[in-house]
Design an enzyme around this catalytic site. Structure first.
Site, PDB file in Angstrom:
ATOM      1  N   CYS A 244       0.866  -1.185   0.000  1.00  0.00           N
ATOM      2  CA  CYS A 244       0.000   0.000   0.000  1.00  0.00           C
ATOM      3  C   CYS A 244       0.904   1.236   0.000  1.00  0.00           C
ATOM      4  CB  CYS A 244      -0.980  -0.016   1.168  1.00  0.00           C
ATOM      5  SG  CYS A 244      -0.225   0.046   2.801  1.00  0.00           S
TER       6      CYS A 244
ATOM      7  N   ASP B 186      -7.985   3.818   1.042  1.00  0.00           N
ATOM      8  CA  ASP B 186      -7.167   4.187   2.186  1.00  0.00           C
ATOM      9  C   ASP B 186      -8.056   4.597   3.371  1.00  0.00           C
ATOM     10  OD1 ASP B 186      -5.342   5.243   3.876  1.00  0.00           O
ATOM     11  OD2 ASP B 186      -4.513   6.693   2.460  1.00  0.00           O
TER      12      ASP B 186
ATOM     13  N   CYS C 184      -1.464   0.810   7.393  1.00  0.00           N
ATOM     14  CA  CYS C 184      -2.904   0.526   7.533  1.00  0.00           C
ATOM     15  C   CYS C 184      -3.343  -0.712   6.758  1.00  0.00           C
ATOM     16  CB  CYS C 184      -3.736   1.721   7.069  1.00  0.00           C
ATOM     17  SG  CYS C 184      -3.507   3.198   8.073  1.00  0.00           S
ATOM     18  N   ARG C 185      -3.352  -0.637   5.428  1.00  0.00           N
ATOM     19  CA  ARG C 185      -3.939  -1.703   4.622  1.00  0.00           C
ATOM     20  C   ARG C 185      -3.029  -2.911   4.431  1.00  0.00           C
ATOM     21  NH1 ARG C 185      -5.099   2.214  -0.282  1.00  0.00           N
ATOM     22  NH2 ARG C 185      -3.204   3.068   0.659  1.00  0.00           N
ATOM     23  N   SER C 186      -1.789  -2.688   3.978  1.00  0.00           N
ATOM     24  CA  SER C 186      -0.945  -3.861   3.668  1.00  0.00           C
ATOM     25  C   SER C 186      -0.539  -4.669   4.907  1.00  0.00           C
ATOM     26  CB  SER C 186       0.258  -3.491   2.799  1.00  0.00           C
ATOM     27  OG  SER C 186       1.069  -2.533   3.415  1.00  0.00           O
TER      28      SER C 186
ATOM     29  N   ASN D 103       2.308   1.454   4.324  1.00  0.00           N
ATOM     30  CA  ASN D 103       2.602   0.172   4.990  1.00  0.00           C
ATOM     31  C   ASN D 103       2.298   0.226   6.492  1.00  0.00           C
ATOM     32  OD1 ASN D 103       5.497  -2.030   5.497  1.00  0.00           O
ATOM     33  ND2 ASN D 103       3.398  -2.592   5.123  1.00  0.00           N
TER      34      ASN D 103
HETATM   35  P1  4NP Z   1      -1.755   2.840   4.122  1.00  0.00           P
HETATM   36  O1  4NP Z   1      -2.431   4.155   4.703  1.00  0.00           O
HETATM   37  O2  4NP Z   1      -1.215   3.199   2.765  1.00  0.00           O
HETATM   38  O3  4NP Z   1      -2.897   1.889   4.047  1.00  0.00           O
HETATM   39  O4  4NP Z   1      -0.694   2.427   5.097  1.00  0.00           O
HETATM   40  C1  4NP Z   1      -1.772   5.372   4.831  1.00  0.00           C
HETATM   41  C2  4NP Z   1      -1.001   5.630   5.930  1.00  0.00           C
HETATM   42  C3  4NP Z   1      -0.392   6.855   6.082  1.00  0.00           C
HETATM   43  C4  4NP Z   1      -0.539   7.809   5.114  1.00  0.00           C
HETATM   44  C5  4NP Z   1      -1.301   7.549   3.991  1.00  0.00           C
HETATM   45  C6  4NP Z   1      -1.902   6.325   3.850  1.00  0.00           C
HETATM   46  N1  4NP Z   1       0.048   9.064   5.263  1.00  0.00           N
HETATM   47  O5  4NP Z   1      -0.184   9.943   4.424  1.00  0.00           O
HETATM   48  O6  4NP Z   1       0.801   9.276   6.235  1.00  0.00           O
END
Ligand code: 4NP
Length: 148
Positions: free
Chosen positions: A10, A118, A15-17, A13
């Site tokens: 993602c 996201d 939240c989703r992955s 790294n």
């Molecule tokens: P992820 O979510 O891609 O699912 O881990 C996010 C976590 C942090 C951010 C964006 C998406 N951020 O902008 O900090």
């Protein structure tokens, strides 16, 4: 589709992955297959998963608290057979690092035609939705491998 090493990708790294990594590892339950996750960005490298992802996984009996974020790198094209990305931006970013068609072909959207959106800026309910979508997709892959 044959069994192989799986990398979930993602943006951050956190939240989703990490959820996808934990769910796939849990469902597969086979230490011979490498399962990992990475982010296309490096903002959170070294960080634990988001507390909302940890809590959602825990509510389903999966512990992802030990995971640490890292950035996707070119070496991942060698180490992994399947690179599953959560959204089209991840797909573009990982494809941009591929240098051969074989590398490019390893990369696919986890939900095939849909995105795992996201959940970072939303509430905790978003994480449960993400969990369910990822869980269904992981089950489908393992059914194709004849491992479920
Ligand atoms: P992820 O979510 O891609 O699912 O881990 C996010 C976590 C942090 C951010 C964006 C998406 N951020 O902008 O900090």
């Amino acid at each position: 589709m044959r069994a192989g090493n799986v990398l979930m990708v993602c943006l951050g790294n956190i939240c989703r992955s990490p959820l996808a990594h934990g769910i796939f590892e849990h469902l597969l339950n086979d230490k011979r297959v490498l399962v990992d996750s990475a982010g296309t960005a490096n903002y959170h490298s070294g960080a634990s998963p988001d507390p909302r992802s940890i809590a959602t996984a825990k509510a389903h009996g999966i512990d992802i608290s030990h995971q640490k974020a890292r950035q996707f790198g070119r070496a991942d094209f060698d180490a992994f057979d399947y690179i599953y990305v959560m959204d089209k931006e991840n797909l573009r970013n990982v494809h941009a690092l591929a240098t051969t068609t074989a590398e490019k072909n390893k990369v696919r959207l986890l939900l095939e035609t849909e995105e795992v959106e996201d959940p970072y800026y939303g509430g905790p309910e978003g994480f449960e939705i993400v969990y369910k979508k990822i869980h269904t997709a992981c089950q489908k892959i393992l059914e194709e491998w004849n491992r479920l």
